[in-house]
Motif scaffolding. Sequence first.
Motif, PDB file in Angstrom:
ATOM      1  N   UNK A   1       0.882  -1.174   0.000  1.00  0.00           N
ATOM      2  CA  UNK A   1       0.000   0.000   0.000  1.00  0.00           C
ATOM      3  C   UNK A   1       0.917   1.221   0.000  1.00  0.00           C
ATOM      4  N   UNK A   2       1.421   1.546  -1.190  1.00  0.00           N
ATOM      5  CA  UNK A   2       2.465   2.548  -1.349  1.00  0.00           C
ATOM      6  C   UNK A   2       2.082   3.943  -0.859  1.00  0.00           C
ATOM      7  N   UNK A   3       0.809   4.286  -0.931  1.00  0.00           N
ATOM      8  CA  UNK A   3       0.364   5.629  -0.547  1.00  0.00           C
ATOM      9  C   UNK A   3      -0.013   5.744   0.924  1.00  0.00           C
ATOM     10  N   UNK A   4      -0.016   4.643   1.646  1.00  0.00           N
ATOM     11  CA  UNK A   4      -0.432   4.658   3.047  1.00  0.00           C
ATOM     12  C   UNK A   4       0.511   5.516   3.883  1.00  0.00           C
ATOM     13  N   UNK A   5      -0.040   6.532   4.532  1.00  0.00           N
ATOM     14  CA  UNK A   5       0.753   7.461   5.343  1.00  0.00           C
ATOM     15  C   UNK A   5       0.280   7.534   6.790  1.00  0.00           C
ATOM     16  N   UNK A   6      -0.991   7.165   7.035  1.00  0.00           N
ATOM     17  CA  UNK A   6      -1.566   7.372   8.356  1.00  0.00           C
ATOM     18  C   UNK A   6      -2.339   6.148   8.831  1.00  0.00           C
TER      19      UNK A   6
END
Length: 164
Positions: A141-146
């Motif tokens: 999940x490359x965009x997962x930030x939070x």
Amino acid sequence: MIESIRCLEFLRVSKCDKLVSFSIDLGELPCISMLCISNCLELRSLPKGIGRLNNLRYLEFGRFSKSIGYNSFQAALDNIQQSKSLCRLNLYGWEHEDLLPYQLQHLTSLESISLTGFGIEALPEWFGGLSSLSRLNLMDCQKLRHMPSKEAMERLTKLEHLCS
């Protein structure tokens, strides 16, 4: 033909590169406890009736044709939130899919969930309500930030394994 096998307990359809349609009504297969339909990259027509599988304990689902929209993916999972037996769920998505199916928030009997390849930037707060969850895998999940808030994560009192 498959629909006539009423006692079928396990069905796996995976990596079928030429499969474009899956017209079986899975609700007609009442004994299925393990269902895997994944990584069929040309599949454009998703099965119906997953939410009517009362004995379903394990579901692996996703990574179909990129032309399948969020609504179609979500519709294939209609009524799955009614499942009391589902304890393990593996979902595959694409980087352009920035939402998770809303039904997941109601699967409080889930013990293990793996999300692979979704384009979500944050895990929703409702993850804190998955009170039976002991394993959470977030793969590719490359965009997962939070992650959810500290309060939501603290409600996951059975969580023993978190992998991202």
